[in-house]
Design an enzyme around this catalytic site. Structure first.
Site, PDB file in Angstrom:
ATOM      1  N   CYS A   1       0.850  -1.188   0.000  1.00 33.80           N
ATOM      2  CA  CYS A   1       0.000   0.000   0.000  1.00 33.80           C
ATOM      3  C   CYS A   1       0.889   1.242   0.000  1.00 33.80           C
ATOM      4  O   CYS A   1       1.938   1.256   0.642  1.00 33.80           O
ATOM      5  CB  CYS A   1      -0.900   0.017   1.233  1.00 33.80           C
ATOM      6  SG  CYS A   1      -2.092  -1.320   1.278  1.00 33.80           S
ATOM      7  N   GLU A   2       0.458   2.253  -0.727  1.00 35.49           N
ATOM      8  CA  GLU A   2       1.203   3.508  -0.762  1.00 35.49           C
ATOM      9  C   GLU A   2       1.199   4.166   0.615  1.00 35.49           C
ATOM     10  O   GLU A   2       2.214   4.642   1.095  1.00 35.49           O
ATOM     11  CB  GLU A   2       0.576   4.443  -1.804  1.00 35.49           C
ATOM     12  CG  GLU A   2       1.283   5.765  -1.938  1.00 35.49           C
ATOM     13  CD  GLU A   2       0.675   6.620  -3.024  1.00 35.49           C
ATOM     14  OE1 GLU A   2       1.386   7.511  -3.502  1.00 35.49           O
ATOM     15  OE2 GLU A   2      -0.488   6.418  -3.400  1.00 35.49           O
TER      16      GLU A   2
END
Length: 140
Positions: free
Chosen positions: A49-50
């Site tokens: 996930c960013e």
């Protein structure tokens, strides 16, 4: 407390503008109970996930039928809302039901693929894969 998935989908379908949909995603994140900081551990962190995302799962057998209970957290308001939506997709389901469900179908149904960045789409896949792994592990 999060609204049930059918209500969330219905609310999305009433909104024509993506700006309104994003505001609703943020609101879903605000409504989701916070994961206590001591449970935002490396073990619960979702890689891929960013933003920072943590998912904690546990088997709840108190209601007779075992269900996988999910709690989540993120350091981003939009991502927190996406975590809330992912949790709503799987809420109240047994590990076997979760293993047979593709949570990304709801995001496709709501046309998220055309309105989120590729990094956020990768984060959704990572969250879904994490939940699926937990469900498979618990249903084995």
């Amino acid at each position: 407390m999060l609204a049930p998935l059918p209500t969330i989908i219905e609310n999305f379908e009433f909104m024509d503008e993506w700006e309104d949909r994003y505001a609703y995603v943020i609101e879903l994140g605000r409504e989701m109970p916070r994961l206590p900081p001591e449970r935002c551990t490396e073990e619960n962190r979702v890689h891929g996930c960013e933003s920072q995302v943590w998912l904690e799962s546990r088997l709840d057998e108190s209601g007779g039928k075992p269900i996988l209970t999910l709690e989540g957290e993120s350091d981003s308001s939009i991502t927190r809302g996406l975590v809330a939506l992912m949790i709503a997709i799987y809420a109240g389901k047994s590990p076997e039901e979760i293993a047979a469900t593709d949570g990304l179908d709801v995001f496709r149904q709501l046309d998220f693929s055309n309105h989120i960045t590729s990094k956020r789409a990768g984060g959704l896949r990572a969250m879904n894969e994490r939940i699926q792994r937990e469900a498979h592990k618990l249903s084995a």
